[in-house]
Design a protein around this motif. Structure first.
Motif, PDB file in Angstrom:
ATOM      1  N   SER A 276       0.851  -1.155   0.199  1.00 47.33           N
ATOM      2  CA  SER A 276       0.195  -0.102  -0.168  1.00 47.33           C
ATOM      3  C   SER A 276       1.040   1.337   0.002  1.00 47.33           C
ATOM      4  CB  SER A 276      -0.908  -0.110   1.318  1.00 47.33           C
ATOM      5  OG  SER A 276      -0.174   0.555   2.353  1.00 47.33           O
ATOM      6  N   GLU A 277       0.152   2.569  -0.359  1.00 45.86           N
ATOM      7  CA  GLU A 277       0.863   3.551  -0.437  1.00 45.86           C
ATOM      8  C   GLU A 277       1.136   3.980   0.886  1.00 45.86           C
ATOM      9  OE1 GLU A 277      -0.117   7.009  -2.885  1.00 45.86           O
ATOM     10  OE2 GLU A 277      -1.476   5.485  -4.259  1.00 45.86           O
ATOM     11  N   LYS A 278       0.431   3.705   1.899  1.00 43.74           N
ATOM     12  CA  LYS A 278       0.615   4.047   3.262  1.00 43.74           C
ATOM     13  C   LYS A 278       1.860   3.531   3.791  1.00 43.74           C
ATOM     14  CE  LYS A 278      -1.511   4.511   7.774  1.00 43.74           C
ATOM     15  NZ  LYS A 278      -2.127   4.880   8.413  1.00 43.74           N
ATOM     16  N   THR A 279       1.962   2.158   3.480  1.00 40.46           N
ATOM     17  CA  THR A 279       3.276   1.251   3.937  1.00 40.46           C
ATOM     18  C   THR A 279       4.572   1.935   3.281  1.00 40.46           C
ATOM     19  OG1 THR A 279       1.774  -0.761   3.910  1.00 40.46           O
ATOM     20  CG2 THR A 279       4.277  -0.997   3.740  1.00 40.46           C
TER      21      THR A 279
ATOM     22  N   LYS B 179       4.854   5.076   2.479  1.00 34.94           N
ATOM     23  CA  LYS B 179       5.090   6.347   3.215  1.00 34.94           C
ATOM     24  C   LYS B 179       5.644   5.873   4.619  1.00 34.94           C
ATOM     25  CE  LYS B 179       2.789  10.366   5.198  1.00 34.94           C
ATOM     26  NZ  LYS B 179       1.319  10.927   5.431  1.00 34.94           N
ATOM     27  N   ASN B 180       5.259   5.054   5.340  1.00 38.81           N
ATOM     28  CA  ASN B 180       5.709   4.723   6.587  1.00 38.81           C
ATOM     29  C   ASN B 180       7.303   4.171   6.646  1.00 38.81           C
ATOM     30  OD1 ASN B 180       3.273   5.592   7.876  1.00 38.81           O
ATOM     31  ND2 ASN B 180       2.504   3.248   8.009  1.00 38.81           N
TER      32      ASN B 180
END
Length: 192
Positions: free
Chosen positions: A161-164, A166-167
């Motif tokens: 995911s894009e969130k992963t 980013k993190n």
């Protein structure tokens, strides 16, 4: 038989032009001492004064056949000493300018070289720290910072995911900042 010591300067000059070695010797005896005294007054350095006088007489002998003396030999010789003195000043000025320029280059060059070495060492340390990141984090970070891929592109390429993404990037930056701050501190500490 010709008496060189009783010959006039004009006669000696004419004989010199014809290659008469004795005429040259007589001119040398008459003017060498006077030219040396004159050169010492102008130059203020006895060795350089002696060198200049010798150069003038060497030139006189070498160019004896083609030399153009429009006034007297004495005027010619004194003018030649003065000319050699100005040449010496020009050479010294060039040498001083060269020495100043070279010194400046060494000072700046050393600074530039020192900075280049530090920059390379710093880059090497950063690369080592990037290599020390966990595999997935390193892969995300390299795709972002070295291959300039967007979060979306990285997420699609790695199947996360894009969130992963980013993190992972934020976490990698946090780790690297901590290490870089330590390295920067150490560099400043040891380069004072």
């Amino acid at each position: 038989m010709l008496s060189y010591s009783s010959s006039t300067d004009f006669e000696l000059t004419n004989l010199l032009r014809k290659g008469d070695n004795n005429a040259f010797n007589e001119i040398y005896k008459r003017f060498q001492g006077l030219l040396y005294v004159y050169a010492c007054k102008v130059i203020k350095d006895k060795e350089e004064a002696e060198d200049i006088v010798q150069e003038v007489f060497l030139y006189l002998w070498d160019k004896r056949a083609t030399i153009n003396i429009t006034s007297t030999i004495s005027v010619y010789l004194y003018t030649a000493v003065r000319y050699k003195f100005f040449n010496l000043l020009d050479r010294k000025k060039v040498r001083i300018n060269y020495e100043d320029s070279f010194r400046q280059f060494l000072e700046q060059g050393e600074y530039i070289t020192d900075n280049n070495i530090r920059q390379k060492e710093f880059s090497k340390l950063i690369e080592q720290e990037i290599d020390a990141l966990p595999d997935k984090m390193r892969e995300v970070f390299v795709l972002s910072r070295k291959h300039y891929l967007s979060r979306k592109e990285i997420a699609e390429q790695l199947g996360i995911s894009e969130k992963t993404v980013k993190n992972q990037i934020n976490h990698a930056l946090k780790i690297l900042r901590g290490k870089i701050d330590l390295f920067t501190f150490l560099l400043l500490l040891f380069n004072k």
